[in-house]
Design an enzyme around this catalytic site. Structure first.
Site, PDB file in Angstrom:
ATOM      1  N   ARG A 146      34.410  36.057  40.683  1.00  0.00           N
ATOM      2  CA  ARG A 146      35.497  36.103  39.918  1.00  0.00           C
ATOM      3  C   ARG A 146      35.025  36.094  38.486  1.00  0.00           C
ATOM      4  NH1 ARG A 146      39.287  31.439  38.368  1.00  0.00           N
ATOM      5  NH2 ARG A 146      41.059  32.559  37.409  1.00  0.00           N
ATOM      6  N   HIS A 193      42.294  34.899  31.153  1.00  0.00           N
ATOM      7  CA  HIS A 193      41.962  33.673  31.139  1.00  0.00           C
ATOM      8  C   HIS A 193      41.771  32.957  29.626  1.00  0.00           C
ATOM      9  CE1 HIS A 193      39.567  30.863  33.833  1.00  0.00           C
ATOM     10  NE2 HIS A 193      39.593  29.954  32.808  1.00  0.00           N
ATOM     11  N   GLU A 197      46.037  29.977  35.447  1.00  0.00           N
ATOM     12  CA  GLU A 197      46.911  28.867  35.034  1.00  0.00           C
ATOM     13  C   GLU A 197      47.767  28.923  33.897  1.00  0.00           C
ATOM     14  OE1 GLU A 197      43.758  25.814  34.326  1.00  0.00           O
ATOM     15  OE2 GLU A 197      43.064  26.044  36.413  1.00  0.00           O
ATOM     16  N   GLU A 231      39.036  28.316  42.062  1.00  0.00           N
ATOM     17  CA  GLU A 231      38.358  27.327  41.262  1.00  0.00           C
ATOM     18  C   GLU A 231      38.185  25.918  41.978  1.00  0.00           C
ATOM     19  OE1 GLU A 231      39.106  26.732  37.175  1.00  0.00           O
ATOM     20  OE2 GLU A 231      39.524  28.908  36.654  1.00  0.00           O
ATOM     21  N   ASN A 240      43.319  26.708  41.638  1.00  0.00           N
ATOM     22  CA  ASN A 240      42.412  25.987  41.169  1.00  0.00           C
ATOM     23  C   ASN A 240      42.738  24.714  41.203  1.00  0.00           C
ATOM     24  OD1 ASN A 240      41.596  28.544  39.979  1.00  0.00           O
ATOM     25  ND2 ASN A 240      42.335  28.256  38.033  1.00  0.00           N
ATOM     26  N   TYR A 297      41.118  20.611  41.135  1.00  0.00           N
ATOM     27  CA  TYR A 297      39.989  19.638  40.770  1.00  0.00           C
ATOM     28  C   TYR A 297      40.436  18.113  41.330  1.00  0.00           C
ATOM     29  CZ  TYR A 297      38.341  23.502  38.133  1.00  0.00           C
ATOM     30  OH  TYR A 297      37.846  24.771  37.784  1.00  0.00           O
TER      31      TYR A 297
HETATM   32  C1  PNW Z   1      40.309  25.196  34.241  1.00  0.00           C
HETATM   33  N1  PNW Z   1      44.290  20.112  32.458  1.00  0.00           N
HETATM   34  O1  PNW Z   1      40.924  24.370  33.347  1.00  0.00           O
HETATM   35  C2  PNW Z   1      39.993  26.442  34.048  1.00  0.00           C
HETATM   36  O2  PNW Z   1      40.710  27.679  34.811  1.00  0.00           O
HETATM   37  C3  PNW Z   1      38.476  26.655  33.666  1.00  0.00           C
HETATM   38  O3  PNW Z   1      38.486  27.663  32.570  1.00  0.00           O
HETATM   39  C4  PNW Z   1      38.129  25.451  33.194  1.00  0.00           C
HETATM   40  O4  PNW Z   1      36.602  25.543  32.749  1.00  0.00           O
HETATM   41  C5  PNW Z   1      37.971  24.356  34.424  1.00  0.00           C
HETATM   42  O5  PNW Z   1      39.456  24.368  35.191  1.00  0.00           O
HETATM   43  C6  PNW Z   1      37.622  23.188  34.196  1.00  0.00           C
HETATM   44  O6  PNW Z   1      38.271  22.346  33.285  1.00  0.00           O
HETATM   45  C7  PNW Z   1      41.689  23.500  33.093  1.00  0.00           C
HETATM   46  O7  PNW Z   1      44.281  19.523  31.727  1.00  0.00           O
HETATM   47  C8  PNW Z   1      41.654  22.695  31.719  1.00  0.00           C
HETATM   48  O8  PNW Z   1      44.896  20.007  33.296  1.00  0.00           O
HETATM   49  C9  PNW Z   1      42.328  21.889  31.944  1.00  0.00           C
HETATM   50  C10 PNW Z   1      43.389  21.394  32.893  1.00  0.00           C
HETATM   51  C11 PNW Z   1      43.307  21.910  33.807  1.00  0.00           C
HETATM   52  C12 PNW Z   1      42.469  23.162  34.125  1.00  0.00           C
END
Ligand code: PNW
Length: 464
Positions: free
Chosen positions: A82, A126, A171, A372, A306, A308
């Site tokens: 991707r 993006h 996002e 992601e 995505n 985390y």
């Molecule tokens: C995502 N938050 O970013 C993005 O899609 C990527 O480009 C990035 O590198 C990756 O996650 C890691 O950070 C985010 O603050 C950035 O909630 C910030 C947030 C969430 C996603």
């Protein structure tokens, strides 16, 4: 040749394995072959916005090294990749005539991927909005949505004969609420009313582009969201833990702002009540025109997830509002009782299972794809090796959670690790490393980390 996994974690046949990146984070070559300026060029060159003044000017130099990078993907067994297209390479001012040299880069990249039997997943946006469009209001201006649909059409015209998988936006919550709400991301604007206008126009852009892609014959269309299960601190380890009415209300509100705000319009043609209420209080609803929700509600095939970490909240009256969460002064964002990554993000794999099971229940008509998932750690090269046990165990835990969700009936089609390479981590610059491949920013040499070698085996065995 694939051998079957010997252990207990075996993924469905045809499960898609890959990695993800984004244009501004890896390409560099920001002035080459007619590329225009994006809001991230402006932002990163504005003192004080990005860690130690880092910029994407060179990044991983992927623009010149894409052939080697594709060879590396092949070496790691990836079946899917991707990437995102930089709008200002295609239309330097965000509208009008297409810049053929800019599009030609993605044309070469797609051919290179297909030659290596790697399925391309193209993300159209993006976060690198052409600066010329920001100068006319950016995402707070309705016209930007129509410009995006034109741009989507131009990219499809060039790549649509070979690319089957299309994501409109990455996002939109981050674009709207970090870009126009708390200003931590480009363009760095800070007004709640602007962030709501931006989020609506991003959704409109998604709908118009999905319509255009479908009309041209796109096979799979997806919207990618930063989804996160919202829960109280007690629910991190016990999903069934009771919450007070005030805590439950905090959970509902943040959940609606984070994902309902995007998934309900896109898949059900309506905004959640909580979001309409917050919008009415912050600038009103008059940017939502008759027919918009019908336009936004286009049939799509997949939701890109995505993930985390979970989002942990409770009632906390009198807390100063984070401008990324309009109308939520009474919500406290709490740490989870869990270890954290170098970002300080809690590691809670079960959050991913819960999220996938719920989304598959709420939206059974679409498939889910992990677009992601990954972790930043402070990795160092020692004698040509990068030992990153923290990342490997993060990936193993989260892949286990995906497997678990599939066992519970969630329709998850594949998994793309964030990220292939260490790269420009937005406001954190090069300080945070998310790659399964280490990048030396002096020499630009790539070194697969232990996690990459492990991931390669997992892909080969379709599990472990
Ligand atoms: C995502 N938050 O970013 C993005 O899609 C990527 O480009 C990035 O590198 C990756 O996650 C890691 O950070 C985010 O603050 C950035 O909630 C910030 C947030 C969430 C996603």
């Amino acid at each position: 040749t694939t051998m079957a996994a010997r252990g207990t974690v075996v993924f469905p046949e045809n499960f898609i394995w890959g990695a993800a990146t984004a244009s501004y984070q890896i390409e560099g070559a920001v002035k080459e072959e007619g590329r225009g300026q994006s809001i991230w060029d402006t932002f990163s060159h504005t003192p004080g916005k990005v860690f130690e003044g880092h910029t994407g000017d060179v990044a991983c130099d992927h623009y010149h090294r894409y052939r080697d990078d594709v060879a590396l993907m092949k070496e790691l067994n990836l079946g899917a990749y991707r990437f995102s297209v930089a709008w200002p390479r295609v239309q330097p001012d965000g509208q009008g005539a297409v810049n053929p040299a800019g599009l030609a880069f993605y044309d070469r990249l797609v051919d290179e991927l297909l030659e290596h039997e790697i399925d391309p997943y193209v993300t159209l946006y993006h976060w690198d909005l052409p600066q010329a469009l920001e100068d006319r209001g950016g995402w707070t201006d309705r016209d930007t949505a129509y410009r995006f649909a034109d741009y989507a059409r131009a990219v499809y015209d060039k790549l649509g004969d070979r690319v089957r998988n299309w994501a409109t936006l990455n996002e939109p919550w981050v674009s709207a609420f970090l870009g126009y709400g708390n200003g931590v991301h480009a363009p760095g604007r800070t007004a709640a009313s602007d962030s709501f206008r931006a989020s609506h126009h991003l959704l409109l852009a998604h709908g118009l582009a999905a319509q255009a892609l479908r009309a041209q014959g796109a096979e799979q269309i997806m919207l990618v969201v930063n989804a996160s299960p919202v829960m109280t601190p007690a629910q991190v380890h016990d999903p069934a833990a009771e919450a007070s009415e005030a805590d439950a209300e905090a959970v509902r509100r943040i959940d609606a702002l984070l994902q309902g705000q995007f998934l309900e319009p896109a898949l059900r043609g309506r905004y959640p009540e909580e979001v309409l209420r917050a919008r009415s209080a912050e600038g009103g609803l008059d940017h939502i025109l008759d027919g918009d929700l019908e336009t936004i509600n286009q049939p799509i095939d997949l939701i890109g997830i995505n993930y985390y970490n979970p989002t942990v909240v409770e009632a906390g009256p009198g807390i100063p509002a984070d401008a990324a969460w309009p109308g939520s002064q009474d919500v406290r964002f709490s740490p989870a009782d869990a270890p954290t990554t170098a970002m300080g993000w809690p590691i809670v794999p079960s959050g991913l299972s819960r999220l996938l099971v719920r989304l598959s229940q709420d939206y059974p008509e679409v498939g889910l794809m992990i677009t992601e998932n990954g972790a930043a750690f402070d990795d160092v090269v020692v004698d040509g090796r990068v030992h990153d046990p923290g990342r490997q165990s993060y990936l193993e835990g989260h892949l286990g959670a995906v497997h678990n969700a599939i066992q519970q009936g969630a329709d998850v089609r594949g998994y793309l690790v964030w990220s292939l390479l260490d790269n420009f981590e937005w406001a954190f610059g090069y300080d945070k490393r998310f790659g399964i491949v280490h990048v030396d920013y002096e020499s630009l040499v790539r070194t697969p980390k232990d996690s990459a070698l492990w991931y390669k085996q997992v892909i080969g065995a379709n599990g472990w």
